[in-house]
Design an enzyme around this catalytic site. Structure first.
Site, PDB file in Angstrom:
ATOM      1  N   TRP A 101       0.821  -1.220   0.000  1.00  0.00           N
ATOM      2  CA  TRP A 101       0.000   0.000   0.000  1.00  0.00           C
ATOM      3  C   TRP A 101       0.844   1.255   0.000  1.00  0.00           C
ATOM      4  CZ3 TRP A 101      -4.140  -1.182  -2.109  1.00  0.00           C
ATOM      5  CH2 TRP A 101      -4.857  -2.324  -1.771  1.00  0.00           C
ATOM      6  N   ASP A 171      -1.620   6.567   6.251  1.00  0.00           N
ATOM      7  CA  ASP A 171      -2.729   5.708   5.840  1.00  0.00           C
ATOM      8  C   ASP A 171      -2.923   4.710   6.982  1.00  0.00           C
ATOM      9  OD1 ASP A 171      -4.362   3.719   4.809  1.00  0.00           O
ATOM     10  OD2 ASP A 171      -3.129   3.320   3.032  1.00  0.00           O
ATOM     11  N   LYS A 195     -12.226  -1.607   6.193  1.00  0.00           N
ATOM     12  CA  LYS A 195     -11.412  -2.570   6.932  1.00  0.00           C
ATOM     13  C   LYS A 195     -11.953  -2.747   8.359  1.00  0.00           C
ATOM     14  CE  LYS A 195      -9.042  -2.802   3.272  1.00  0.00           C
ATOM     15  NZ  LYS A 195      -7.785  -2.255   2.849  1.00  0.00           N
TER      16      LYS A 195
HETATM   17  C1  LIG Z   1      -7.302  -1.746   1.598  1.00  0.00           C
HETATM   18  C2  LIG Z   1      -6.283  -0.706   1.745  1.00  0.00           C
HETATM   19  C3  LIG Z   1      -6.151   0.340   0.813  1.00  0.00           C
HETATM   20  C4  LIG Z   1      -6.954   0.418  -0.465  1.00  0.00           C
HETATM   21  O1  LIG Z   1      -8.196   0.885  -0.244  1.00  0.00           O
HETATM   22  P1  LIG Z   1      -9.321   0.991  -1.393  1.00  0.00           P
HETATM   23  O2  LIG Z   1     -10.465   1.480  -0.607  1.00  0.00           O
HETATM   24  O3  LIG Z   1      -9.491  -0.356  -2.005  1.00  0.00           O
HETATM   25  O4  LIG Z   1      -8.851   2.003  -2.371  1.00  0.00           O
HETATM   26  C5  LIG Z   1      -5.214   1.313   1.062  1.00  0.00           C
HETATM   27  N1  LIG Z   1      -4.425   1.263   2.144  1.00  0.00           N
HETATM   28  C6  LIG Z   1      -4.509   0.265   3.054  1.00  0.00           C
HETATM   29  C7  LIG Z   1      -3.616   0.250   4.240  1.00  0.00           C
HETATM   30  C8  LIG Z   1      -5.435  -0.749   2.885  1.00  0.00           C
HETATM   31  O5  LIG Z   1      -5.519  -1.742   3.779  1.00  0.00           O
END
Ligand SMILES: *Cc1c(COP(=O)(O)O)cnc(C)c1O
Length: 359
Positions: A101, A171, A195
């Site tokens: 990511w 993030d 998540k």
């Molecule tokens: C799942 C995830 C993403 C991607 O998210 P989307 O909503 O599919 O764009 C980005 N960063 C992390 C840490 C993730 O777990």
């Protein structure tokens, strides 16, 4: 068929109480005679839902008043672009590469700014978090970027990086609301809610006010400009009303079950059930350096691809679903988000013990 234990990394398990509330509200939300999905976002009823969701999130995380909170669509991926679009002044950004990511984020950022990778754990296939205590942060860096919990590789930062005074952007998608965070240490925090906090299609963005700018390059789409979203209080255009409503129910559930301290304690206990077994098992092995283990996403392998596949198949049949690892890593991965009860981790370990005995 009843409910299963769902170890999916995302979209993921939600609290049963919240799902029941959704079902209960579906035909008639609070005497309106309609569901939240059918409601104008410009109504008092929806503004209350949005207002309460934001207030509860602020309370849970202790978000100071000089931070704006807003909910947008486009997923984590869209923020990979929004971050450099909104923060680029000098044209240099420092990224720490700890897996898929952060790597996707830095590749996207390269379209808009000069990216320096100031630390990486790629050399050992992202099984640890690099030392971030004394990094060579560029003196012109507009920000330092991290992915704080690595959903795919199962690592988490123990300490935040020393950014030498530069803005920290994180993030936190897969650890959002899993434990307390000191918001003031960050300039920007964002999380895709699918998540650990709600359904897919919504990102919670938290930005310190002084980072919201009007003077962005003309190419930046209005919708990707954080100031647009912050000034409009998530109502510049039609937001994902349904996801905001469900997140609101989840925030309320977290508040009623003890807040983020209690979540952390429960998550630690839950993860320990699985990690303790991985440490003693002769068949299953964890993949991450111990001190950087994630509480949320736990990858493991048997060392034999066919056995891994058989395990996933049999676990699925036993109601322990979505334990297949991400295609990049292989093996298995159990995500133990807030809504996974400790019984889920215990059942999984019992099943692993039995599998080990019989194979
Ligand atoms: C799942 C995830 C993403 C991607 O998210 P989307 O909503 O599919 O764009 C980005 N960063 C992390 C840490 C993730 O777990």
């Amino acid at each position: 068929m009843g409910r299963v234990y769902n170890f999916s990394a995302g979209p993921a398990v939600l609290p049963e109480e919240v799902l029941r509330q959704c079902a209960n509200d579906m035909m008639d939300y609070k005497g309106t005679g309609m569901s939240v999905m059918e409601m104008s976002h410009r109504t008092k009823m929806f503004e209350d839902i949005l207002g309460r969701a934001e207030a509860d999130l602020r309370e849970l995380m202790g978000i100071p008043s000089n931070y704006k909170v807003f909910f947008v669509q486009g997923g984590g991926f869209q923020q990979f672009a929004a971050v450099p679009m909104n923060l680029t002044v000098n044209g240099v950004a420092d990224y720490i590469d700890t897996g898929n990511w952060s790597n996707k984020a830095l590749k996207e950022a390269r379209k808009y700014t000069d990216v320096h990778v100031i630390a990486s754990s790629e050399d050992k296939t992202y099984t640890y978090i690099p030392d971030v205590s004394d990094l060579s942060v560029d003196e012109n860096a507009d920000y330092v970027y991290i992915c704080q919990n690595n959903t795919i590789f199962g690592t988490k930062y123990k300490e935040l990086p020393n950014t030498k005074g530069k803005t920290l952007v994180a993030d936190v998608s897969s650890m959002f609301l899993s434990e307390p965070m000191d918001v003031e240490k960050y300039g920007v925090i964002y999380a895709g809610v699918q998540k650990n906090a709600g359904p897919a299609g919504l990102v919670a963005v938290i930005v310190r006010e002084d980072l919201l700018r009007d003077d962005l390059p003309a190419y930046v789409p209005t919708m990707l400009k954080w100031k647009t979203q912050a000034d409009a209080g998530s109502l510049y255009n039609t937001p994902n009303c349904w996801a905001i409503y469900v997140c609101g129910l989840v925030f309320d559930w977290i508040k009623r079950t003890g807040g983020l301290e209690a979540m952390k304690e429960r998550n630690e206990k839950k993860a320990k059930v699985l990690y303790d077994f991985l440490d003693e098992s002769s068949m299953f092995k964890g993949m991450v350096v111990k001190e950087y283990r994630s509480l949320m996403n736990i990858p493991f392998v048997t060392g034999d691809k066919e056995l891994d596949a058989l395990f996933c198949k049999e676990a699925d049949a036993a109601g322990l679903v979505n334990v297949k690892g991400h295609r990049v890593v292989g093996g298995m991965r159990a995500s133990l988000y807030n809504a996974m009860p400790i019984e889920g981790a215990q059942r999984l370990v019992e099943f692993m013990k039995e599998f080990e005995r019989t194979h």
